[in-house]
Each structure stands twice: as structure tokens, then as C-alpha cells.
Scaffold this motif. Structure first.
Motif, PDB file in Angstrom:
ATOM      1  N   GLY A  95       0.797  -1.213   0.000  1.00 14.88           N
ATOM      2  CA  GLY A  95       0.000   0.000   0.000  1.00 14.88           C
ATOM      3  C   GLY A  95       0.834   1.270   0.000  1.00 14.88           C
ATOM      4  N   GLU A  96       0.132   2.418  -0.067  1.00 11.55           N
ATOM      5  CA  GLU A  96       0.812   3.707  -0.131  1.00 11.55           C
ATOM      6  C   GLU A  96       0.062   4.718   0.729  1.00 11.55           C
ATOM      7  OE1 GLU A  96       3.207   6.277  -3.500  1.00 11.55           O
ATOM      8  OE2 GLU A  96       1.623   4.909  -4.117  1.00 11.55           O
ATOM      9  N   MET A  97       0.843   5.561   1.427  1.00  9.90           N
ATOM     10  CA  MET A  97       0.300   6.613   2.282  1.00  9.90           C
ATOM     11  C   MET A  97       0.640   7.963   1.682  1.00  9.90           C
ATOM     12  SD  MET A  97       1.183   7.429   6.278  1.00  9.90           S
ATOM     13  CE  MET A  97       0.219   8.616   7.219  1.00  9.90           C
ATOM     14  N   PHE A  98      -0.341   8.892   1.687  1.00 10.48           N
ATOM     15  CA  PHE A  98      -0.149  10.224   1.121  1.00 10.48           C
ATOM     16  C   PHE A  98      -0.415  11.275   2.197  1.00 10.48           C
ATOM     17  CE2 PHE A  98      -1.367   7.385  -2.280  1.00 10.48           C
ATOM     18  CZ  PHE A  98      -0.476   7.708  -3.292  1.00 10.48           C
ATOM     19  N   VAL A  99       0.527  12.226   2.346  1.00  7.89           N
ATOM     20  CA  VAL A  99       0.394  13.273   3.353  1.00  7.89           C
ATOM     21  C   VAL A  99       0.840  14.612   2.774  1.00  7.89           C
ATOM     22  CG1 VAL A  99       0.775  11.690   5.290  1.00  7.89           C
ATOM     23  CG2 VAL A  99       2.714  12.908   4.285  1.00  7.89           C
ATOM     24  N   VAL A 100       0.460  15.706   3.448  1.00  8.20           N
ATOM     25  CA  VAL A 100       0.960  17.036   3.141  1.00  8.20           C
ATOM     26  C   VAL A 100       1.572  17.592   4.423  1.00  8.20           C
ATOM     27  CG1 VAL A 100      -1.318  18.084   3.558  1.00  8.20           C
ATOM     28  CG2 VAL A 100       0.410  19.338   2.244  1.00  8.20           C
ATOM     29  N   LEU A 101       2.760  18.212   4.283  1.00  8.30           N
ATOM     30  CA  LEU A 101       3.515  18.684   5.439  1.00  8.30           C
ATOM     31  C   LEU A 101       4.158  20.034   5.158  1.00  8.30           C
ATOM     32  CD1 LEU A 101       5.584  15.426   6.079  1.00  8.30           C
ATOM     33  CD2 LEU A 101       3.736  16.231   7.562  1.00  8.30           C
ATOM     34  N   PRO A 102       4.490  20.788   6.216  1.00  9.48           N
ATOM     35  CA  PRO A 102       5.381  21.931   6.026  1.00  9.48           C
ATOM     36  C   PRO A 102       6.785  21.392   5.733  1.00  9.48           C
ATOM     37  CG  PRO A 102       4.355  21.974   8.205  1.00  9.48           C
ATOM     38  CD  PRO A 102       4.091  20.639   7.616  1.00  9.48           C
ATOM     39  N   CYS A 103       7.554  22.077   4.934  1.00 11.10           N
ATOM     40  CA  CYS A 103       8.887  21.588   4.574  1.00 11.10           C
ATOM     41  C   CYS A 103       9.776  21.380   5.797  1.00 11.10           C
ATOM     42  CB  CYS A 103       9.554  22.549   3.588  1.00 11.10           C
ATOM     43  SG  CYS A 103       8.804  22.521   1.951  1.00 11.10           S
ATOM     44  N   ASP A 104       9.612  22.237   6.822  1.00 12.57           N
ATOM     45  CA  ASP A 104      10.495  22.095   7.984  1.00 12.57           C
ATOM     46  C   ASP A 104      10.126  20.911   8.880  1.00 12.57           C
ATOM     47  OD1 ASP A 104       8.229  23.091   9.194  1.00 12.57           O
ATOM     48  OD2 ASP A 104       9.133  24.981   9.833  1.00 12.57           O
ATOM     49  N   ALA A 105       9.007  20.241   8.579  1.00 13.11           N
ATOM     50  CA  ALA A 105       8.631  19.041   9.318  1.00 13.11           C
ATOM     51  C   ALA A 105       9.034  17.766   8.587  1.00 13.11           C
ATOM     52  CB  ALA A 105       7.128  19.031   9.567  1.00 13.11           C
ATOM     53  N   LEU A 106       9.604  17.914   7.399  1.00 13.70           N
ATOM     54  CA  LEU A 106       9.858  16.757   6.550  1.00 13.70           C
ATOM     55  C   LEU A 106      10.863  15.786   7.166  1.00 13.70           C
ATOM     56  CD1 LEU A 106       9.103  15.463   3.874  1.00 13.70           C
ATOM     57  CD2 LEU A 106      10.910  16.804   2.766  1.00 13.70           C
ATOM     58  N   GLN A 107      11.982  16.286   7.655  1.00  9.63           N
ATOM     59  CA  GLN A 107      13.008  15.392   8.197  1.00  9.63           C
ATOM     60  C   GLN A 107      12.541  14.656   9.454  1.00  9.63           C
ATOM     61  OE1 GLN A 107      15.614  14.411   6.456  1.00  9.63           O
ATOM     62  NE2 GLN A 107      14.773  15.793   4.895  1.00  9.63           N
ATOM     63  N   PRO A 108      11.893  15.322  10.417  1.00 11.42           N
ATOM     64  CA  PRO A 108      11.342  14.568  11.558  1.00 11.42           C
ATOM     65  C   PRO A 108      10.325  13.511  11.125  1.00 11.42           C
ATOM     66  CG  PRO A 108      11.370  16.911  12.048  1.00 11.42           C
ATOM     67  CD  PRO A 108      11.748  16.774  10.610  1.00 11.42           C
ATOM     68  N   PHE A 109       9.525  13.858  10.102  1.00 10.56           N
ATOM     69  CA  PHE A 109       8.533  12.907   9.607  1.00 10.56           C
ATOM     70  C   PHE A 109       9.217  11.714   8.962  1.00 10.56           C
ATOM     71  CE2 PHE A 109       5.101  11.327   6.890  1.00 10.56           C
ATOM     72  CZ  PHE A 109       4.017  11.407   7.741  1.00 10.56           C
TER      73      PHE A 109
END
Length: 229
Positions: free
Chosen positions: A152-166
Motif C-alpha cells: 500500500g501507499e500513504m499520502f500526506v501534506v507537510l510543512p517543509c520544515d517538518a519533513l526530516q522529523p517525519f
């Protein structure tokens, strides 16, 4: 009393009981996600139900929308019941950390509570929706890994500064970048949002960029907005 709603081409969203209103982030995510034609989709933290309704418009999938806030879940049910796809969308008021399903989901969509390091919002419901007070990245991704099918695949939207922690939390739960699209408000301007898909086993695709107001963005969302935006 004037309506607090938002009308799209094929459905209407009422949002007076929801902490988080309809926004560009959700519309972009709902239009950008590579959804299957059929199968089962899970919408985590559905809020108004916008992602579920967009998915129902785009596919023939069966959709489960999970929302922890009772008022928001009730609002989502009303929005779903007023749509032409009510038979394919089930809104469940539950905590995704303990939510269980009879079988895994082929696709997960989520506009997560991502402002985890900012000051608390003045309203508790808004804080929960915006700042991850009730659901951390680790908890979200643990639930996603548990509920997502092996392919399966998961799709999300994030602020760029949250990308690395995510990314760090995702990797700890066996999920890795597949597609990534930076969202910029103008050509050459530093992006503030990113659209991201995750899979268990995949080779990352080269990142792309989507500029708001560009022909590409307008074409992407044209099936939903009443006017070009």
C-alpha cells in the motif's frame, strides 16, 4: 446566520463544527494523491471529510474516514450524507491509535497535525487539529504502518520544515519516501509545503515542484474548484 461552508464542483462542505476549515493543503493533497480505481482507502483525521469526498469523486473505492473529535466526526457525516457517494464512505469517531480494521487498507490519506513545535493554539480543538497535541508523528506512523497493506501507499501534506522529523518517524515504522512534490507560492520562491507518498518497499522518485497559480496546479485541482485557483 450565513453559511460557513465551501462549495466544490460536485459536493459541499459545511465546517462550522470543525476546528480546521477547508484549506489549500487538503485540496492539493486530495488532487495529487495517486489513488487506485478500486479498493479500500483510509482517511486519518478526516475533519470535515474533504479528503474522503475528493477520493470518492475520483475513484470507486470504499472509504473509511476516522476522526477523534466528536463534533468534527458529526460534521463529516453530514457532509458525506449530503453527497452522492454516501454509500461508499463510512465516518468513524475513533482514536486512530486504537482503531482496528478487518483487513488492511490499500491507500491511506492524511493531512496530519503537523505544527508540533509551535505555540499552543488558544482553542483546545484547534490545538489538537493543528499542533499534534493529541497525535504525534510517531503515533500517526505507527498506526499507518499497522493499517496499511504490504504493497500500500500513504499520502500526506507537510510543512517543509517538518519533513526530516517525519522521515525519521516513517523509517522507524518501515515506511519510506516514494514520491515527493514541493509546493511553492511563486516561481523561484522557497517552498513551504510538501506533498509526500510513502511505501514499505520502493525506490524514491526524483522530487518535483508545483507552483501555485501555474497551469499545472490549476489543471490538478480543476475537477474540484468552481473557479480557477
Amino acid at each position: 446566520m450565513p453559511s460557513t461552508g465551501f462549495t466544490f464542483k460536485q459536493f459541499h462542505i459545511e465546517q462550522g463544527s470543525c476546528a480546521m476549515k477547508v484549506g489549500t493543503d487538503s485540496v492539493l493533497l486530495g488532487a495529487w494523491s495517486a489513488l487506485p480505481e478500486t479498493g479500500r482507502i483510509l482517511d486519518i483525521g478526516c475533519g470535515t471529510g474533504i479528503l474522503s469526498l475528493m477520493a470518492a469523486q475520483r475513484t470507486g473505492c470504499i472509504i473509511t474516514a476516522v476522526e477523534i473529535e466528536a463534533d468534527a466526526a458529526a460534521q463529516a457525516r453530514l457532509n458525506v450524507s449530503a453527497s452522492k457517494w454516501s454509500s461508499r464512505i463510512d465516518v468513524v469517531c475513533a482514536d486512530i491509535r486504537t482503531f482496528t480494521a478487518a483487513e488492511p487498507f490499500q491507500t491511506i490519506v492524511c493531512n496530519p497535525p503537523y505544527f508540533q513545535n509551535s505555540l499552543a493554539a488558544p482553542l483546545a480543538a484547534r490545538a489538537g487539529a493543528r499542533q499534534g497535541v493529541n497525535l504525534s508523528f510517531d503515533e500517526l506512523l505507527q498506526a499507518a504502518a499497522r493499517l496499511l497493506s504490504q504493497d500500500g501507499e500513504m499520502f500526506v501534506v507537510l510543512p517543509c520544515d517538518a519533513l526530516q522529523p517525519f522521515f525519521k518517524s516513517a523509517a522507524m515504522n518501515g515506511l519510506h519516501q516514494h514520491n515527493l512534490c514541493y509546493v511553492s507560492t511563486a516561481p523561484g520562491k522557497q517552498p513551504k509545503r510538501v506533498l509526500l507518498s510513502l511505501q514499505r518497499h520502493c525506490t524514491p522518485s526524483a522530487p518535483t515542484t508545483l507552483v501555485m497559480g501555474s497551469p499545472t496546479q490549476l489543471a490538478l485541482t480543476s475537477a474540484f474548484y468552481l473557479t480557477g485557483r
